[in-house]
Design a protein around this motif. Sequence first.
Motif, PDB file in Angstrom:
ATOM      1  N   LEU A  15       0.817  -1.199   0.000  1.00 21.32           N
ATOM      2  CA  LEU A  15       0.000   0.000   0.000  1.00 21.32           C
ATOM      3  C   LEU A  15       0.856   1.257   0.000  1.00 21.32           C
ATOM      4  CD1 LEU A  15      -2.603  -1.216   2.564  1.00 21.32           C
ATOM      5  CD2 LEU A  15      -2.823  -1.103   0.106  1.00 21.32           C
ATOM      6  N   LEU A  16       2.077   1.111   0.474  1.00 21.78           N
ATOM      7  CA  LEU A  16       2.971   2.260   0.520  1.00 21.78           C
ATOM      8  C   LEU A  16       3.726   2.314  -0.798  1.00 21.78           C
ATOM      9  CD1 LEU A  16       3.720   4.404   2.594  1.00 21.78           C
ATOM     10  CD2 LEU A  16       5.658   2.996   3.207  1.00 21.78           C
ATOM     11  N   ARG A  17       3.455   3.319  -1.592  1.00 18.36           N
ATOM     12  CA  ARG A  17       4.135   3.415  -2.870  1.00 18.36           C
ATOM     13  C   ARG A  17       5.323   4.356  -2.756  1.00 18.36           C
ATOM     14  NH1 ARG A  17       0.578   2.239  -7.422  1.00 18.36           N
ATOM     15  NH2 ARG A  17      -0.142   0.180  -6.838  1.00 18.36           N
ATOM     16  N   GLN A  18       6.437   3.923  -3.303  1.00 16.08           N
ATOM     17  CA  GLN A  18       7.583   4.803  -3.329  1.00 16.08           C
ATOM     18  C   GLN A  18       7.668   5.443  -4.700  1.00 16.08           C
ATOM     19  OE1 GLN A  18      11.100   2.795  -2.240  1.00 16.08           O
ATOM     20  NE2 GLN A  18      11.975   4.589  -1.244  1.00 16.08           N
ATOM     21  N   GLY A  19       8.017   6.713  -4.722  1.00 16.26           N
ATOM     22  CA  GLY A  19       8.065   7.405  -6.003  1.00 16.26           C
ATOM     23  C   GLY A  19       9.247   6.995  -6.853  1.00 16.26           C
ATOM     24  N   LYS A  24      13.629   6.765 -13.097  1.00 16.82           N
ATOM     25  CA  LYS A  24      13.830   8.010 -12.357  1.00 16.82           C
ATOM     26  C   LYS A  24      15.239   8.071 -11.782  1.00 16.82           C
ATOM     27  CE  LYS A  24       9.617  10.024 -10.648  1.00 16.82           C
ATOM     28  NZ  LYS A  24       8.579   9.829  -9.640  1.00 16.82           N
ATOM     29  N   ALA A  25      15.670   6.966 -11.183  1.00  8.90           N
ATOM     30  CA  ALA A  25      17.008   6.956 -10.591  1.00  8.90           C
ATOM     31  C   ALA A  25      18.061   7.200 -11.655  1.00  8.90           C
ATOM     32  CB  ALA A  25      17.255   5.624  -9.892  1.00  8.90           C
ATOM     33  N   MET A  26      17.865   6.550 -12.819  1.00  5.70           N
ATOM     34  CA  MET A  26      18.831   6.724 -13.899  1.00  5.70           C
ATOM     35  C   MET A  26      18.861   8.178 -14.344  1.00  5.70           C
ATOM     36  SD  MET A  26      20.204   3.834 -14.599  1.00  5.70           S
ATOM     37  CE  MET A  26      19.950   2.201 -13.950  1.00  5.70           C
ATOM     38  N   ARG A  27      17.668   8.780 -14.456  1.00  7.36           N
ATOM     39  CA  ARG A  27      17.610  10.162 -14.920  1.00  7.36           C
ATOM     40  C   ARG A  27      18.274  11.091 -13.912  1.00  7.36           C
ATOM     41  NH1 ARG A  27      11.974   9.654 -16.719  1.00  7.36           N
ATOM     42  NH2 ARG A  27      12.544   8.051 -18.218  1.00  7.36           N
ATOM     43  N   ARG A  77      13.715   2.885 -22.599  1.00  7.61           N
ATOM     44  CA  ARG A  77      13.104   3.982 -21.873  1.00  7.61           C
ATOM     45  C   ARG A  77      13.714   4.178 -20.488  1.00  7.61           C
ATOM     46  NH1 ARG A  77       7.679   2.518 -21.992  1.00  7.61           N
ATOM     47  NH2 ARG A  77       7.908   2.383 -24.233  1.00  7.61           N
ATOM     48  N   ASP A  78      14.295   3.123 -19.902  1.00  6.93           N
ATOM     49  CA  ASP A  78      14.801   3.317 -18.545  1.00  6.93           C
ATOM     50  C   ASP A  78      16.134   4.063 -18.527  1.00  6.93           C
ATOM     51  OD1 ASP A  78      16.779   1.531 -19.123  1.00  6.93           O
ATOM     52  OD2 ASP A  78      15.881  -0.136 -18.050  1.00  6.93           O
ATOM     53  N   ALA A  79      16.613   4.479 -19.684  1.00  7.56           N
ATOM     54  CA  ALA A  79      17.746   5.403 -19.782  1.00  7.56           C
ATOM     55  C   ALA A  79      19.051   4.811 -19.269  1.00  7.56           C
ATOM     56  CB  ALA A  79      17.480   6.718 -19.054  1.00  7.56           C
ATOM     57  N   ARG A 223      18.780  10.774  -2.412  1.00  9.09           N
ATOM     58  CA  ARG A 223      18.857   9.390  -1.914  1.00  9.09           C
ATOM     59  C   ARG A 223      19.040   8.383  -3.053  1.00  9.09           C
ATOM     60  NH1 ARG A 223      19.295  12.116   1.695  1.00  9.09           N
ATOM     61  NH2 ARG A 223      18.424  12.045   3.790  1.00  9.09           N
ATOM     62  N   ASP A 224      19.803   8.771  -4.069  1.00 10.72           N
ATOM     63  CA  ASP A 224      20.022   7.867  -5.186  1.00 10.72           C
ATOM     64  C   ASP A 224      21.272   7.041  -5.008  1.00 10.72           C
ATOM     65  OD1 ASP A 224      17.868   8.266  -6.801  1.00 10.72           O
ATOM     66  OD2 ASP A 224      18.683  10.134  -7.584  1.00 10.72           O
ATOM     67  N   LEU A 225      22.129   7.438  -4.071  1.00  9.05           N
ATOM     68  CA  LEU A 225      23.339   6.630  -3.910  1.00  9.05           C
ATOM     69  C   LEU A 225      23.568   6.324  -2.444  1.00  9.05           C
ATOM     70  CD1 LEU A 225      25.606   8.793  -2.793  1.00  9.05           C
ATOM     71  CD2 LEU A 225      25.985   9.200  -5.183  1.00  9.05           C
ATOM     72  N   ASP A 226      24.299   5.284  -2.225  1.00 11.50           N
ATOM     73  CA  ASP A 226      24.665   4.895  -0.871  1.00 11.50           C
ATOM     74  C   ASP A 226      25.892   5.726  -0.489  1.00 11.50           C
ATOM     75  OD1 ASP A 226      25.214   3.704   1.474  1.00 11.50           O
ATOM     76  OD2 ASP A 226      25.210   1.645   0.710  1.00 11.50           O
ATOM     77  N   TRP A 227      25.708   6.714   0.388  1.00 12.86           N
ATOM     78  CA  TRP A 227      26.804   7.636   0.696  1.00 12.86           C
ATOM     79  C   TRP A 227      27.996   6.917   1.290  1.00 12.86           C
ATOM     80  CZ3 TRP A 227      28.233   7.683   5.825  1.00 12.86           C
ATOM     81  CH2 TRP A 227      27.322   7.145   6.711  1.00 12.86           C
ATOM     82  N   ARG A 228      27.777   5.719   1.849  1.00 12.44           N
ATOM     83  CA  ARG A 228      28.891   5.034   2.508  1.00 12.44           C
ATOM     84  C   ARG A 228      29.994   4.694   1.510  1.00 12.44           C
ATOM     85  NH1 ARG A 228      24.157   2.985   4.024  1.00 12.44           N
ATOM     86  NH2 ARG A 228      23.546   3.281   6.184  1.00 12.44           N
TER      87      ARG A 228
END
Lengths: 339, 213
Positions: A15-19, A24-27, A77-79, A223-228
Amino acid sequence: MKRKDPDLLLFHAPLLRQGMTTPKAMRDVLYALAPATLASLWFFGLSAALILGACIAGAVAAEWLFAQREARGESLRDASGILTGLLLGLTLPPGLPLWMAFLGGFVGISLGKAIWGGLGHNLFNPALLGRAFLLATFPIAMTTWVPINVDGGFLDVYPGNLALPFMQAGADGVTAATPLGMMKFEHTVTPLADLAFGKVSGSLGETSGLLLLLGGIFLWLRRDLDWRIPVSILLTVLVFSAALSMVDAARFPTPLFSVFSGGLLLGAIYMATDPVTSPITPKGAWIFGTGTGVLVMLIRVFGGLPEGVMYAILLMNAATPLIDRYTQPRVFGRGAESK
Amino acid sequence: MKKNESYEEFVKGVWRDNPVFVQVLGMCPMLAVTNSAINAIAMGLATFFVLVGSSILVSSFRHWIPKQVRISCFIIIIATFVTIADYTLLALVPKVHKELGAFIPLIVANCLILGRQEAFASRYPTRLAVFDAMGMAAGFLLALFSLGAVREILGDGALFGVKLFGENFEPWVIMILPPGGFLTLGVILLFFNWFKYKKDEFLAEVAEAERSS
């Protein structure tokens, strides 16, 4: 039997949708790379645009060719093909013949991604695999660096770019050494300001450190990359080279030089963090980043090559499944010994 | 009828059961000596001689070779022919012999050869065994040559040492090195599997159409 305004809406989980989706991440990564890409256009003129274009064309051609016929639009399309092409292009020297850039993009996607089963199944970073192939195949062309285009106009193209397919670039034009090459073979240090703003010779995307960092911060905020991973790579390199320059300041590079020179920022922020080929677990990310940093320094300082970011990341890519296996978090409610 | 049968045995080795592209046998010489077309041909001819010669002997002796020690008997027969091939190459083309190096004695360990003795020559009459061996060896030669030609053309811009693209050709260094062997073989296998997949698909379609009509 769909009603526009039903009395009761029934959904199944989740039920919880993430955007966040893959395209999107690729873009986002493409946007983050935009400043560095523009900088490469600024420094290298039309040549940069041609090389990046050839890489992207090669990557997209392979993507299209190896996709299932009915899934072709989807995989384009997923770039991710465009992103691979752009990342590969940013690691190439600006004077490279265009047909090699195209070949690199094609090999990167076909051998680096398609034959493993497509996006999400590859073991190695496709862009780096394409670059490794090019470096092993055309060692001379891949290590011929031209000086940046300071006085020339935007439309000046390096003569090497226009070599006919399968033909050599020819021994023309002026060549220049990269900061790392100068450090290693001539022991000259490039001023830090030049490194940070990109007034140095090198591959398209590795010249301007600050713009790469800027894109990295954007990705981190999204929040597209793991900063670690970038943090641990950069920290390891800083500590390692600080220790080395304490031993002998004349022979070994200063910590900041190590961070800003070569492809380290590009690799650490955009390539090592590829979600497919880096560990999932936080602990794994630390191990992965530290290992990459150590390998980079080992290759740069003690190896035969001036730059080792590519091989360091590829080697750690190979270790990723193992790291993931040994850093699985403990299942909640189970003791440590009952694993 | 008889003639047809031997033809079948020959063709199966060249194409349908190609030892390299379909059975993936004999990978060691396949990857090691195919960095130029001439080396590949020399290796293929040496293997051809050994395979046909030992198939003739094994199949003629098949009633006398005791089952318990058959593998060692096959190996002795194969080794005899390998020794002959080794010295012949050394006498005729010493340069090629030097380039092939340890891989000529290693023909003895080529699983393709031992496999044919075990699976075919020791069970069938000599005439069929000869055709089978010739087919398999021709298939092996074909595979070696196609790999060697691709690698020499890309890696050197030449075929049999003759420059094809003029002086300005940019050699693909990786193609002469071991990774080039793996890459080329992988791409060729890819095409064989793709071809087989398409053929199966086509056959299934034909069968479907026949059933519905």
